[in-house]
Design an enzyme around this catalytic site. Structure first.
Site: not given
Length: 376
Positions: A51, A197, A201, A208, A306, A310, A312
């Protein structure tokens, strides 16, 4: 007219995504005689509120704000913090009316609308703009529940698979979609993944990006048994980017893991003890998220994990937003991996309901954003 100007205020607010948090994203538009005479937004944490910015912008243009209507995404604050009350600034500016899209849930700051009315200024809540209401939802959730806003992200095939049966997932989505993901990472407070994961991975979970805000999100691993390898990228770069490993409480204090904890501490990793859900149940994810909000000022969490973690999070109803990238490929393999697993849903009524918010084409992929629909 409410929708038009509140939509504009919301688009102004979005400019500060990644800068203003843990403060709310707030945008403001000042209108007089059918013309927009001033715009503003809360640019970053500690900076002037929307504002005040809009009033200053109007005056820089040589406009008189007296008698104008102010459209703002969140009810003007009514007490001192890092900035003086916006309600006082609006009273001093002698505006005629204030239209806001969401009431301020913070009891320490609320009451701005009442203050304006007491000064003879009309102040009303408008639900005309879904976008303006949505802007404030992460802030409202954190204030009212003590939990951060949780965004689940995944890339999938047309038939809903996130990896082949052997675990191959690089790359389902294309270059443009992956660039969008890095932009999202640069705008959140924390990245959350699971130990599965990390082992599969070895991700960095960093942003980035070449342009725009470059917030360095905290990297958080849900790792019940403190299995994280010392040689993984998250540990090796923990001195450069804050890294937290959430593990079961006995793992965070017992002699069995003392050597591992000392090595992680030496590497710069913070251990976060969390209660577990019993044998095979994993960590208490609500406690994990609450600890991140309370102890680390985390307002937004992006989940890249993974299907187990997700699933859960969906089971505990902790996901507020889902960003899904659909690639133009199909596996049709029943053993290929799904985005989330672990729930028992025998009927459609057991499903978690989401509302479609946005669809965007990305060079062959489609980005779809959903928000969780919860009961009153």
């Amino acid at each position: 007219m409410d929708k038009r100007y509140l939509d504009l205020a919301a688009r102004c607010a979005l400019r500060a995504s990644g800068h203003a948090e843990p403060n709310p994203l707030v945008g403001c538009v000042i209108v007089k005689d059918g013309r927009v005479i001033g715009v503003g937004h809360h640019r970053r944490f500690g900076a002037a509120h929307a504002e005040v910015e809009a009033i200053s912008n109007a005056r820089l243009r040589g406009e008189d704000v007296r008698g104008a209507t102010v459209y703002v995404t969140l009810e003007p604050c009514n007490s001192w913090g890092r900035n003086p009350p916006c309600s006082d600034a609006l009273v001093a500016a002698q505006v005629r009316e204030v239209v806001y899209a969401a009431a301020d849930p913070n009891p320490m700051k609320a009451g701005g609308a009442l203050r304006l009315r007491e000064a003879g200024i009309s102040a009303r809540l408008s639900d005309a703009s879904a976008l303006a209401r949505a802007i404030s939802q992460p802030f409202i959730k954190r204030v009212t529940t003590g939990l951060p806003w949780v965004i689940a992200k995944w890339a999938q095939t047309i038939d809903g698979r996130v990896a082949t049966r052997t675990g191959e997932s690089k790359w389902i989505s294309g270059v443009w979609a992956r660039q969008r993901v890095h932009q999202m990472r640069s705008r959140v407070d924390a990245m959350l993944t699971g130990i599965g994961t990390v082992l599969a991975d070895d991700p960095m979970l960093n942003a980035r990006v070449m342009h725009g805000p470059r917030r360095v999100a905290k990297r958080v691993v849900a790792d019940t048994g403190l299995e994280i390898p010392l040689e993984c990228q998250l540990v090796r770069t923990a001195r450069e980017m804050p890294t937290i490993v959430a593990c079961e409480r006995s793992m965070a204090s017992g002699t069995y893991t003392a050597k591992k904890r000392a090595a992680l501490d030496q590497a710069g990793v913070e251990i976060m003890p969390i209660a577990d859900e019993g044998i095979g149940g994993g960590l208490n994810l609500r406690e994990l998220l609450s600890s991140l909000a309370r102890d680390h000022c985390v307002a937004t969490v992006m989940v890249e994990s993974g299907p187990g973690l997700l699933g859960s999070l969906f089971e505990a109803d902790l996901v507020d937003e889902a960003v899904v990238y659909i690639a133009p490929m199909l596996l049709a393999d029943e053993q290929a991996r799904s985005a989330a697993v672990g729930r028992v849903a025998e009927k459609l009524s057991n499903a978690r309901q989401f509302q479609l918010c946005r669809v965007k084409a990305l060079d062959g992929d489609v980005e779809i954003t959903y928000r969780r629909v919860r009961g009153a």
